[in-house]
Design a protein around this motif. Structure first.
Motif, PDB file in Angstrom:
ATOM      1  N   THR A 268      27.763 106.143  33.165  1.00 33.17           N
ATOM      2  CA  THR A 268      28.208 105.483  31.936  1.00 33.17           C
ATOM      3  C   THR A 268      29.730 105.454  31.945  1.00 33.17           C
ATOM      4  OG1 THR A 268      28.168 107.567  30.691  1.00 33.17           O
ATOM      5  CG2 THR A 268      26.196 106.190  30.593  1.00 33.17           C
ATOM      6  N   PHE A 269      30.297 104.410  31.362  1.00 30.46           N
ATOM      7  CA  PHE A 269      31.733 104.189  31.428  1.00 30.46           C
ATOM      8  C   PHE A 269      32.319 104.136  30.020  1.00 30.46           C
ATOM      9  CE2 PHE A 269      29.743 102.383  35.143  1.00 30.46           C
ATOM     10  CZ  PHE A 269      30.553 102.799  36.196  1.00 30.46           C
ATOM     11  N   THR A 270      33.478 104.772  29.857  1.00 32.18           N
ATOM     12  CA  THR A 270      34.180 104.749  28.571  1.00 32.18           C
ATOM     13  C   THR A 270      35.676 104.588  28.812  1.00 32.18           C
ATOM     14  OG1 THR A 270      34.481 107.147  28.500  1.00 32.18           O
ATOM     15  CG2 THR A 270      32.484 106.256  27.446  1.00 32.18           C
ATOM     16  N   VAL A 271      36.363 104.050  27.800  1.00 27.71           N
ATOM     17  CA  VAL A 271      37.828 104.062  27.793  1.00 27.71           C
ATOM     18  C   VAL A 271      38.226 105.377  27.127  1.00 27.71           C
ATOM     19  CG1 VAL A 271      39.928 102.967  26.930  1.00 27.71           C
ATOM     20  CG2 VAL A 271      37.999 101.557  27.685  1.00 27.71           C
ATOM     21  N   GLY A 278      43.967  93.327  23.894  1.00 28.64           N
ATOM     22  CA  GLY A 278      43.216  92.674  22.833  1.00 28.64           C
ATOM     23  C   GLY A 278      42.366  91.540  23.368  1.00 28.64           C
ATOM     24  N   GLY A 279      41.109  91.488  22.948  1.00 25.63           N
ATOM     25  CA  GLY A 279      40.193  90.449  23.387  1.00 25.63           C
ATOM     26  C   GLY A 279      39.294  90.877  24.524  1.00 25.63           C
ATOM     27  N   LEU A 280      39.571  92.042  25.162  1.00 26.27           N
ATOM     28  CA  LEU A 280      38.746  92.526  26.273  1.00 26.27           C
ATOM     29  C   LEU A 280      37.887  93.705  25.816  1.00 26.27           C
ATOM     30  CD1 LEU A 280      41.178  92.451  29.350  1.00 26.27           C
ATOM     31  CD2 LEU A 280      39.763  90.616  28.387  1.00 26.27           C
ATOM     32  N   THR A 281      36.705  93.830  26.408  1.00 26.49           N
ATOM     33  CA  THR A 281      35.792  94.945  26.120  1.00 26.49           C
ATOM     34  C   THR A 281      35.244  95.509  27.425  1.00 26.49           C
ATOM     35  OG1 THR A 281      33.905  93.454  25.885  1.00 26.49           O
ATOM     36  CG2 THR A 281      35.136  94.002  23.873  1.00 26.49           C
ATOM     37  N   LEU A 282      34.771  96.767  27.375  1.00 26.20           N
ATOM     38  CA  LEU A 282      34.173  97.436  28.524  1.00 26.20           C
ATOM     39  C   LEU A 282      32.688  97.645  28.266  1.00 26.20           C
ATOM     40  CD1 LEU A 282      34.305  99.051  31.226  1.00 26.20           C
ATOM     41  CD2 LEU A 282      34.864 101.065  29.824  1.00 26.20           C
ATOM     42  N   ASN A 283      31.843  97.169  29.193  1.00 27.39           N
ATOM     43  CA  ASN A 283      30.413  97.395  29.092  1.00 27.39           C
ATOM     44  C   ASN A 283      30.112  98.807  29.601  1.00 27.39           C
ATOM     45  OD1 ASN A 283      27.540  97.483  29.974  1.00 27.39           O
ATOM     46  ND2 ASN A 283      27.550  95.360  29.276  1.00 27.39           N
ATOM     47  N   ALA A 284      29.577  99.676  28.736  1.00 27.99           N
ATOM     48  CA  ALA A 284      29.379 101.080  29.079  1.00 27.99           C
ATOM     49  C   ALA A 284      28.355 101.273  30.185  1.00 27.99           C
ATOM     50  CB  ALA A 284      28.953 101.863  27.833  1.00 27.99           C
ATOM     51  N   THR A 285      27.444 100.335  30.362  1.00 23.55           N
ATOM     52  CA  THR A 285      26.385 100.483  31.367  1.00 23.55           C
ATOM     53  C   THR A 285      26.789  99.893  32.714  1.00 23.55           C
ATOM     54  OG1 THR A 285      24.700 100.399  29.625  1.00 23.55           O
ATOM     55  CG2 THR A 285      23.976  99.969  31.891  1.00 23.55           C
ATOM     56  N   THR A 286      27.379  98.696  32.698  1.00 23.05           N
ATOM     57  CA  THR A 286      27.699  98.015  33.951  1.00 23.05           C
ATOM     58  C   THR A 286      29.121  98.261  34.428  1.00 23.05           C
ATOM     59  OG1 THR A 286      28.435  95.999  32.817  1.00 23.05           O
ATOM     60  CG2 THR A 286      26.080  96.200  33.318  1.00 23.05           C
ATOM     61  N   GLY A 287      30.017  98.701  33.520  1.00 27.77           N
ATOM     62  CA  GLY A 287      31.405  98.900  33.887  1.00 27.77           C
ATOM     63  C   GLY A 287      32.205  97.619  33.967  1.00 27.77           C
TER      64      GLY A 287
END
Length: 626
Positions: A268-271, A278-287
């Protein structure tokens, strides 16, 4: 810079592979074998009293451990400069150096940690750090939140001081890197992992949930409890790839995946620190990092991968988002803002470079501390200034837009610490103000209580009615004067005591036009009454002249002598006229003056009354015969 960030380390795997250096290509760092030690010293371990240690206890390169018993070691072994202790000490040194290389998010130099509530981040002291009272660490609902304290020299806590993690967080995710020695006061309740360059002293009754790790000096204890939290065995080195991320462009879709290797999938991935553009997100499952950037600038953040066994690995990244093809990269400086003090003036200049001046500045997210505001200074700068009125940690983004509409942003945080001992609640009374009457003297006392006299009072928002002023003496202030404009006036009065502690109350003061007039509307002003009265008098006078003229004309036509004012032998009866004038002025002119909402044109009212009295006198036949 960002206090409202998500951080890493699962509550059950807090000690493995958690730090990064300032370089974007830094190696993965782990406490390694030191994870199993509750106490580890460089020269010696000494103890007095019934101390209990959960986990291993060791010393290296020294060999002296005294005071066990009466001290006890549970769930571990005592290691005297053996291979285990030597390797653990090497791992502590590696981790210590990695922590020392991390970048600060907030500089707390000179601030007492007591009374503060902090969110995840890296907090730095250029010299010593002091804790008096309670330090609260708010994990913001993320059990992986990380708190790092980098201290240039000593760490000292007062007696009965406390560190607590809330919402929900983990004690294992708090780290203290100390440049010399650490001393915990009597009865202190401390959480986190202390990595000190020299010695660590736990005075009588001090308790630690975490680890006590001294590189070169001794660990001294006296009737303490040290409890290891998190795993006591080493995790594998988990590496986050790639080593760098590509840059982006405002308005252009972005897509880049990160991955984890070295552990047991899935990950699992986190910041875990900083923030994505701004405008970007991280998918916790796929990275996968995806989205469309909305603002230009340089963005620093760390991504942590946690494997199926809870072992984490992290890598810091930096992404530069350039403006649209016609926009340059606009940088907002400085990188951080200094803390402030309640009741003390604050001023810090923020500038922008890289674009075309002039710039406009705005708070695009978050909010400044109460009492502070931003004002434009010149074409390329803005000033954050004012006097802070409340303590806390305040995060916000300042965005600069150049003459061509190209933006650049930076996220800031300002710490306003609680004053020593904290501020009392300062109360202003009464709760409401009695209404005033236009043209009538007004006086109302406002009392401050709860703080240390003398107080200063000020209107901090809104304004008093025109004609009223605020004057202060000791613990009170008086609103006084004669209001001259009607309406509803809202304002806030703030009282600041001798220690700079503020208290405020919002008030509303209603000023009606004056005594009630005729139904359906306000009482006319004297100027309006004069105009109305003069019009009526002209009509009355004209009617009187026409009536007498017609009567005289008819008398002449009929051969009858004329009467009234047409007869030359009649003269004005001045005494009768004077009496009539007094009656009319008392009955009409004076009530108009009293009823009027505007005390002007008194002469017009009196003159109108005099003219009316003369006409009434003539209509009454008020001439005497010669």
């Amino acid at each position: 810079m960002d206090f409202n960030r998500k951080n890493f380390l699962w509550a059950t795997a807090a000690f493995a592979l958690f730090f990064f250096s300032a370089s974007s290509a830094s190696a993965q760092i782990s406490l390694g074998t030191a994870q199993s030690f509750g106490v580890l010293a460089g020269s010696a371990v000494t103890n007095t009293g019934a101390t209990s240690v959960t986990g291993n206890l060791g010393v290296s390169p020294g060999t002296a451990v005294t005071g066990f018993p009466p001290g006890t070691v549970t769930g571990g072994t005592i290691h005297l400069n053996d291979a285990v202790a030597s390797q653990a000490q090497s791992d502590v040194t590696t981790a210590y150096n990695a922590i020392a290389g991390t970048a600060c998010t907030v500089d707390l130099t000179g601030q007492d940690l007591g009374g503060l509530t902090l969110t995840p981040g890296v907090y730095c002291f250029s010299s010593s750090a002091q804790l008096t009272g309670t330090l609260t660490l708010n994990a913001l609902g993320n059990p992986n939140s990380l708190f790092i304290f980098k201290i240039g020299s000593t760490l000292t806590t007062a007696s009965s001081s406390t560190v607590q993690v809330i919402n929900p967080g983990s004690n294992c995710n708090v780290f203290w890197q100390v440049g010399s020695s650490a001393t915990l006061g009597t009865g202190a309740n401390f959480v986190g992992n202390i990595l000190a360059l020299t010695s660590i002293t736990l005075t009588t009754g001090a308790n630690v949930t975490g680890r006590v790790l001294a590189r070169n000096g001794a660990v001294t204890m006296d009737t303490n409890h040290v409890t290891v939290c998190g795993p006591t065995s080493a995790c594998p080195i988990i590496t986050v790839n790639p080593a760098t991320l590509p840059n982006g462009v405002v308005g252009t879709p972005y897509n880049q995946a990160v991955s984890g290797v070295g552990g047991t999938g899935p990950y699992t991935f986190t910041v875990s620190s900083g923030a994505l553009p701004g405008g970007l997100t991280l998918n916790a499952t796929t990275g996968v990092i995806s989205g469309t950037p909305t603002a230009a600038g340089a963005f620093n953040f760390t991504i942590t991968a946690i494997d199926a066994n809870g072992c984490p690995g992290s890598r810091p990244y930096s992404i530069v988002i350039t403006g649209a093809p016609q926009c340059p990269v606009i940088m907002v400086n400085p990188a951080t803002l200094p803390p402030g003090i309640i009741g003390s003036s604050y001023s810090q200049t923020v500038s922008a470079v890289g674009g075309t001046a002039p710039y406009t500045f705005a708070i695009s997210t978050g909010g400044l501390p109460p009492g502070l505001s931003i004002t434009a200074a010149n074409a390329g700068t803005v000033v954050v200034s004012g006097t802070p009125t409340a303590s806390g940690l305040f995060s916000f983004t300042i965005t600069a837009t150049d003459a061509n509409g190209c933006p650049g942003s930076r996220l800031y945080s300002i710490v306003i610490p609680v004053l020593s001992g904290g501020c009392p609640v300062i109360t202003l009374s009464p709760a409401t103000l009695p209404n005033a009457v236009l043209g009538t003297p007004y006086s109302q006392t406002i009392l401050a209580s709860g703080g240390t006299a003398p107080y200063t009072f000020a209107i901090t928002s809104g304004a008093l009615p025109i004609g009223l002023t605020l004057s202060t003496t000791g613990t009170t202030t008086v609103i006084s004067g004669t209001p001259i404009v009607n309406g509803i006036f809202s304002f806030t009065i703030t009282a600041t005591d001798a220690n700079g502690c503020p208290g405020s109350r919002a008030y509303s003061l209603q000023l009606p036009a004056g005594p009630s007039g005729p139904p359906g509307g306000a009482v006319p002003t004297l100027s309006e009454w004069g105009a109305i009265l003069m019009a009526l008098l002209i009509i009355a006078a004209g009617s009187f002249v026409l009536a007498r003229y017609r009567k005289s004309a008819m008398s002449v036509a009929a051969g009858v002598p004329s009467t009234g004012f047409m007869r030359a032998e009649k003269a004005v009866d001045w005494k009768l006229l004077a009496r009539t004038t007094i009656y009319v002025e008392a009955a009409i002119a004076l009530p108009l003056i009293v009823l009027s909402a505007n005390q002007v044109d008194i002469l017009g009212a009196l003159t109108s009354g005099l003219v009316l009295a003369f006409i009434l006198h003539l209509l009454n036949g008020g001439a005497r015969r010669r």
